[in-house]
Scaffold this motif. Structure first.
Motif, mmCIF file in Angstrom:
data_model
loop_
_atom_site.group_PDB
_atom_site.id
_atom_site.type_symbol
_atom_site.label_atom_id
_atom_site.label_comp_id
_atom_site.label_asym_id
_atom_site.label_seq_id
_atom_site.Cartn_x
_atom_site.Cartn_y
_atom_site.Cartn_z
ATOM 1 N N VAL A 100 91.491 35.091 6.086
ATOM 2 C CA VAL A 100 90.696 34.770 4.885
ATOM 3 C C VAL A 100 90.621 33.253 4.707
ATOM 4 C CG1 VAL A 100 90.568 34.997 2.363
ATOM 5 C CG2 VAL A 100 91.186 36.983 3.762
ATOM 6 N N GLN A 101 91.757 32.587 4.910
ATOM 7 C CA GLN A 101 91.764 31.128 4.742
ATOM 8 C C GLN A 101 90.835 30.458 5.763
ATOM 9 O OE1 GLN A 101 93.029 29.585 2.233
ATOM 10 N NE2 GLN A 101 92.434 27.560 2.960
ATOM 11 N N THR A 102 90.793 30.988 6.962
ATOM 12 C CA THR A 102 89.906 30.414 7.991
ATOM 13 C C THR A 102 88.451 30.563 7.557
ATOM 14 O OG1 THR A 102 91.513 31.275 9.548
ATOM 15 C CG2 THR A 102 89.514 30.408 10.487
ATOM 16 N N ILE A 103 88.141 31.718 6.955
ATOM 17 C CA ILE A 103 86.771 31.943 6.467
ATOM 18 C C ILE A 103 86.462 30.977 5.311
ATOM 19 C CG2 ILE A 103 85.314 33.630 5.234
ATOM 20 C CD1 ILE A 103 86.650 35.799 6.998
ATOM 21 N N VAL A 104 87.453 30.805 4.427
ATOM 22 C CA VAL A 104 87.265 29.878 3.292
ATOM 23 C C VAL A 104 86.945 28.484 3.823
ATOM 24 C CG1 VAL A 104 88.541 28.670 1.459
ATOM 25 C CG2 VAL A 104 88.662 31.171 1.633
ATOM 26 N N GLU A 105 87.682 28.062 4.843
ATOM 27 C CA GLU A 105 87.448 26.718 5.380
ATOM 28 C C GLU A 105 86.071 26.598 6.033
ATOM 29 O OE1 GLU A 105 91.098 26.016 7.537
ATOM 30 O OE2 GLU A 105 92.149 26.163 5.598
ATOM 31 N N SER A 106 85.632 27.677 6.695
ATOM 32 C CA SER A 106 84.303 27.596 7.313
ATOM 33 C C SER A 106 83.210 27.610 6.234
ATOM 34 C CB SER A 106 84.099 28.710 8.336
ATOM 35 O OG SER A 106 83.992 29.940 7.696
ATOM 36 N N LEU A 107 83.490 28.307 5.125
ATOM 37 C CA LEU A 107 82.515 28.305 4.018
ATOM 38 C C LEU A 107 82.419 26.897 3.423
ATOM 39 C CD1 LEU A 107 83.466 31.619 2.213
ATOM 40 C CD2 LEU A 107 81.234 31.090 3.208
ATOM 41 N N ALA A 108 83.590 26.258 3.269
ATOM 42 C CA ALA A 108 83.594 24.906 2.696
ATOM 43 C C ALA A 108 82.783 23.970 3.589
ATOM 44 C CB ALA A 108 85.033 24.421 2.554
ATOM 45 N N LEU A 109 82.944 24.117 4.904
ATOM 46 C CA LEU A 109 82.180 23.279 5.846
ATOM 47 C C LEU A 109 80.679 23.534 5.728
ATOM 48 C CD1 LEU A 109 84.066 23.314 9.271
ATOM 49 C CD2 LEU A 109 83.411 21.321 7.893
ATOM 50 N N SER A 110 80.331 24.841 5.617
ATOM 51 C CA SER A 110 78.906 25.202 5.521
ATOM 52 C C SER A 110 78.291 24.645 4.244
ATOM 53 C CB SER A 110 78.739 26.713 5.519
ATOM 54 O OG SER A 110 79.234 27.223 6.698
ATOM 55 N N ILE A 111 79.079 24.699 3.159
ATOM 56 C CA ILE A 111 78.546 24.172 1.891
ATOM 57 C C ILE A 111 78.292 22.675 2.023
ATOM 58 C CG2 ILE A 111 79.157 23.721 -0.533
ATOM 59 C CD1 ILE A 111 80.681 26.412 -0.418
ATOM 60 N N GLU A 112 79.250 22.011 2.653
ATOM 61 C CA GLU A 112 79.121 20.568 2.864
ATOM 62 C C GLU A 112 77.827 20.272 3.633
ATOM 63 O OE1 GLU A 112 79.952 16.955 2.164
ATOM 64 O OE2 GLU A 112 81.187 18.578 1.349
ATOM 65 N N ARG A 113 77.613 21.061 4.715
ATOM 66 C CA ARG A 113 76.438 20.855 5.565
ATOM 67 C C ARG A 113 75.137 21.190 4.826
ATOM 68 N NH1 ARG A 113 78.055 23.674 10.135
ATOM 69 N NH2 ARG A 113 77.028 25.409 9.131
ATOM 70 N N SER A 114 75.206 22.250 3.997
ATOM 71 C CA SER A 114 73.965 22.685 3.347
ATOM 72 C C SER A 114 73.474 21.647 2.345
ATOM 73 C CB SER A 114 74.158 24.032 2.661
ATOM 74 O OG SER A 114 74.967 23.879 1.520
ATOM 75 N N ARG A 115 74.401 20.780 1.877
ATOM 76 C CA ARG A 115 73.971 19.701 0.981
ATOM 77 C C ARG A 115 73.061 18.745 1.734
ATOM 78 N NH1 ARG A 115 79.331 19.352 -1.110
ATOM 79 N NH2 ARG A 115 79.416 20.746 -2.883
ATOM 80 N N LEU A 116 73.271 18.662 3.046
ATOM 81 C CA LEU A 116 72.487 17.724 3.846
ATOM 82 C C LEU A 116 71.196 18.331 4.376
ATOM 83 C CD1 LEU A 116 75.469 16.288 5.942
ATOM 84 C CD2 LEU A 116 74.486 15.330 3.866
#
Ligand code: PEP
Ligand code: MN
Length: 350
Positions: A100-116
């Motif tokens: 679950v934590q690995t998924i959370v971290e990948s979601l955080a990365l995706s959110i960061e990217r989606s801002r761009l």
């Protein structure tokens, strides 16, 4: 609502079409699994990432949001790239906090990217209860996901084809702001039980349901016994609630939220009764096998030494450290056991 698995483009689109036709007035998210966490490697494992475009095609034709299950960062990445609106984390993944934590971290990365770059706009994430009855782990997973800022919903799918109402209640009390859904399909594994479980969840104040719907359930490549047709889910959802009668004879001075407390407790009692009957039935089954063994070896069903040994064990004051026997009177235990033993003998003699 939607199929267990996205099996073929035609199946995904046809189930979607029928759902739109039957349930057009009911707000729903269309679900289908692309990567299936199956028990056996010899069964259908899902169509993988190519199934995502069938879901997105259904979304573009019929206009509803779509959801799929993710179990790894790669799944998150591919689902967001494809334009999936909601993700869910299944019961097996939910049992593993590192996953679950690995998924959370990948979601955080995706959110960061989606801002761009505008891709990967996620509307929400659903987290099922873990396969084991562990409210703390489920709450922990919700808290991990909350850190992402993405709206979180909790899905009660039970354990071993049984509801775990106490676990769901604990999550509801700890996280009252998190929408709580029921998944009656995985909770029961039985299409016949969907309506009753949805009714129960309504009475308890659940916020929605995740139901497996297939245009031809009998041909489904996974979970065929628990899927229902779009027409059937429409009937179930539009049915007038009836079980409110259960609490309708309470004094009118009792508020609806206070009455709900009783409903949760009664749900727990019903669940424990079911477990009690299942345990007694399993005991009778072992007892029958013992009976067959005795018959084969010319031994009488009633063995006085064994009988005395069990009675004495029951009459010995319980070990204060033994959690399981807390609060049970010896007389009660003895009387109940005598009753069970008598029935056991009857079965061995028959
Ligand atoms: C599913 O929803 O298709 C699924 C695999 O569910 P669960 O994780 O609850 O078994
Ligand atoms: Mn399923």
């Amino acid at each position: 609502m939607g199929p267990c698995s996205a099996e073929r483009r035609e199946q995904v689109l046809e189930t979607a079409r029928q759902l739109r036709e039957e349930c057009g007035s009911i707000p729903f998210i269309y679900r289908a699994g692309a990567w299936k966490p199956r028990t056996s490697p010899h069964t259908f494992q899902g169509m993988g990432s190519k199934a995502l475009k069938w879901l997105v095609e259904a979304k573009s034709i019929y206009g509803f949001d779509v959801a799929t299950e993710v179990a790894t960062p790669e799944h998150v990445h591919e689902a967001l790239e494809a334009g999936i609106d909601y993700l869910w984390i299944g019961a097996r993944t939910s049992a593993n906090p590192i996953a679950v934590q690995t998924i959370v971290e990948s979601l955080a990365l995706s959110i960061e990217r989606s801002r761009l770059d505008e891709s990967g706009k996620l509307k929400g994430i659903l987290i099922k209860n873990p396969v084991n009855n562990d409210a703390g782990l489920w709450i922990g997973n919700i808290e991990r996901l909350e850190k992402t800022g993405i709206p979180v919903m909790a899905v009660h799918r039970g354990c071993n084809h049984q509801p775990c109402w106490a676990m769901a209640h604990a999550v509801h009390v700890a996280k009252p702001e998190i929408p709580l859904l029921i998944d009656p399909s995985h909770m029961s594994g039985d299409a016949e039980k969907i309506a009753g479980l949805i009714e129960k969840a309504r009475e308890l104040g659940f916020d929605g349901a995740m139901v497996e719907v297939h245009h031809k359930p009998e041909e489904a490549l996974s979970d065929a016994k628990q899927q229902i047709t779009p027409r059937k889910i429409r009937e179930v959802l539009l049915e007038e609630p009836t079980s409110h009668q259960l609490i309708s004879n309470l004094p009118t001075t009792i508020s609806e939220s206070t009455a709900k407390e009783l409903s949760w407790l009664r749900a727990e009692i019903d669940e424990l009764d079911d477990q009690l009957w299942a345990t007694i039935a399993a005991r009778m089954d072992v007892s029958k096998r013992i009976g067959e063994w005795k018959k084969a070896h010319g031994i009488a069903p009633l063995q006085p030494e064994r009988y005395q040994q069990i009675r004495e064990k029951l009459l010995t004051p319980p070990d204060p450290l033994s959690e399981g026997e807390k609060g049970l009177r010896t007389e009660f235990k003895l009387a109940l056991w005598e009753l069970i033993h008598e029935e056991s003998l009857r079965q061995q003699e028959s």
